[in-house]
Design a protein around this motif. Sequence first.
Motif, short mmCIF file in Angstrom:
data_model
loop_
_atom_site.label_atom_id
_atom_site.label_comp_id
_atom_site.label_asym_id
_atom_site.label_seq_id
_atom_site.Cartn_x
_atom_site.Cartn_y
_atom_site.Cartn_z
N ASN A 20 0.84 -1.31 -0.05
CA ASN A 20 -0.09 0.03 0.02
C ASN A 20 0.96 1.38 -0.04
O ASN A 20 2.01 1.23 0.33
CB ASN A 20 -0.98 -0.08 1.34
N TYR A 23 -1.92 6.09 2.45
CA TYR A 23 -3.18 6.61 2.13
C TYR A 23 -4.25 6.59 3.13
O TYR A 23 -4.00 6.89 4.49
CB TYR A 23 -3.61 5.79 0.95
N TYR A 61 -12.47 13.07 -0.67
CA TYR A 61 -11.95 12.05 -1.90
C TYR A 61 -13.04 12.07 -2.94
O TYR A 61 -14.39 11.99 -2.63
CB TYR A 61 -11.99 10.82 -1.41
N ASN A 72 -7.80 13.85 -4.25
CA ASN A 72 -8.05 13.90 -2.70
C ASN A 72 -7.48 15.01 -2.14
O ASN A 72 -6.66 15.77 -2.59
CB ASN A 72 -7.31 12.65 -2.04
N TYR A 74 -7.24 15.19 1.49
CA TYR A 74 -7.53 14.64 2.84
C TYR A 74 -7.05 15.69 4.07
O TYR A 74 -7.59 15.78 5.01
CB TYR A 74 -6.81 13.35 3.22
N CYS A 135 3.29 16.20 -0.19
CA CYS A 135 1.88 16.27 0.30
C CYS A 135 1.20 17.71 -0.37
O CYS A 135 1.87 18.65 -0.04
CB CYS A 135 1.56 16.25 1.65
N ASN A 203 3.92 10.76 -5.55
CA ASN A 203 2.87 11.12 -4.72
C ASN A 203 1.85 11.62 -6.00
O ASN A 203 2.17 11.73 -6.95
CB ASN A 203 3.36 12.52 -3.94
N SER A 204 0.68 12.29 -5.46
CA SER A 204 -0.48 12.90 -6.41
C SER A 204 0.07 13.99 -7.05
O SER A 204 0.91 14.80 -6.44
CB SER A 204 -1.55 12.88 -5.47
N ALA A 279 -2.57 3.24 -4.03
CA ALA A 279 -3.58 3.83 -2.92
C ALA A 279 -4.94 3.86 -3.81
O ALA A 279 -5.99 3.14 -3.04
CB ALA A 279 -3.12 5.28 -2.80
N THR A 280 -5.11 4.51 -4.85
CA THR A 280 -6.46 4.74 -5.23
C THR A 280 -7.38 3.42 -5.52
O THR A 280 -8.30 3.22 -4.95
CB THR A 280 -6.31 5.46 -6.63
#
Length: 296
Positions: A20, A23, A61, A72, A74, A135, A203-204, A279-280
């Motif tokens: 993972n 997340y 999300y 996302n 978060y 992040c 990362n995203s 993650a997703t």
Amino acid sequence: MKLNAPIQIADINFGNAIMNAAYVHSKTLEDVEALAKSGSGAIVVGSILVKAREPNPGQGYWRHKEGFYSLNSYGLPNGGMPYFKENLPKMVEIAHAHDKPLIANVVGFTKEEFVELIKLAEESGADMVELNLGCPNVWHKGKQKRIISYHASLVKEVLDFIAKNPPSIKIAVKISPLPPDILGEVAQVIIDSGIAQVVTATNSYPNAATTTGTNGPDKYDDTLAGLAGRALKPISLGIVQQLRAALPDSIQIIGAGGVSTVNDVNDYLKAGASAVQIATALVDDGLSLFTRINQS
Ligand code: RRO
């Protein structure tokens, strides 16, 4: 290549090459118990901060209705040092009882906080600490906190500060989907610091707009969020390829971005990654996805 086979990263034994990513379901003792029982080759916990944080207000999300991407915001919800001082050692124990290494993904708001969090990971018995320099979702009064990995100078400041007292724990550096020139600069800073055994990419993608066609309120609004999932894969894969060319063999790469099938994993391995994070697709499909990929 046989996927469901043990691998080594930074001399640490992983059950297999799929784990993972830090997340939404990787922050509590219960999350770790579930990950321990899953087919994941390692357990990533986090993101861990010094101070506890509540999630950003709002939905947090969004999933594209046909699964093309997720978004996302978060905002690093987590229990902070008080929670993890008590529970990270227990999480390590659970992971090791299932023959899985534990990677603590940490976010510092200062270089001193990164050192404090590395110490926490070390003292808790974690096998590796992943410095999350990417992040995208910290905002204060409408202003976004700078994303460290987009600034080679900030990456250097953090890594060189850590290098003053080199930790004994293995270190991964997790970066954003960086454009070419910045990627080259950041890769060089990571090499020069001499402290990283792994780079996790990526990362995203920051500051994507929420759109129509998601599971949320079906409209564009002014929320900016991190883009992940299938749309991120070609970008992250290109970054893994460029990193493999830039980094020495002694630094391994963990790919992340849009993995949900065995073909996705193989693409990352061919591009030069040693393992992948998900993650997703775990949000969409649950933890049984690990076994489905590994056995296909
Ligand atoms: O918590 C988040 O909003 C978050 C984090 Br820490 C991160 O590293 N990447 C991301 O897409 N979201």
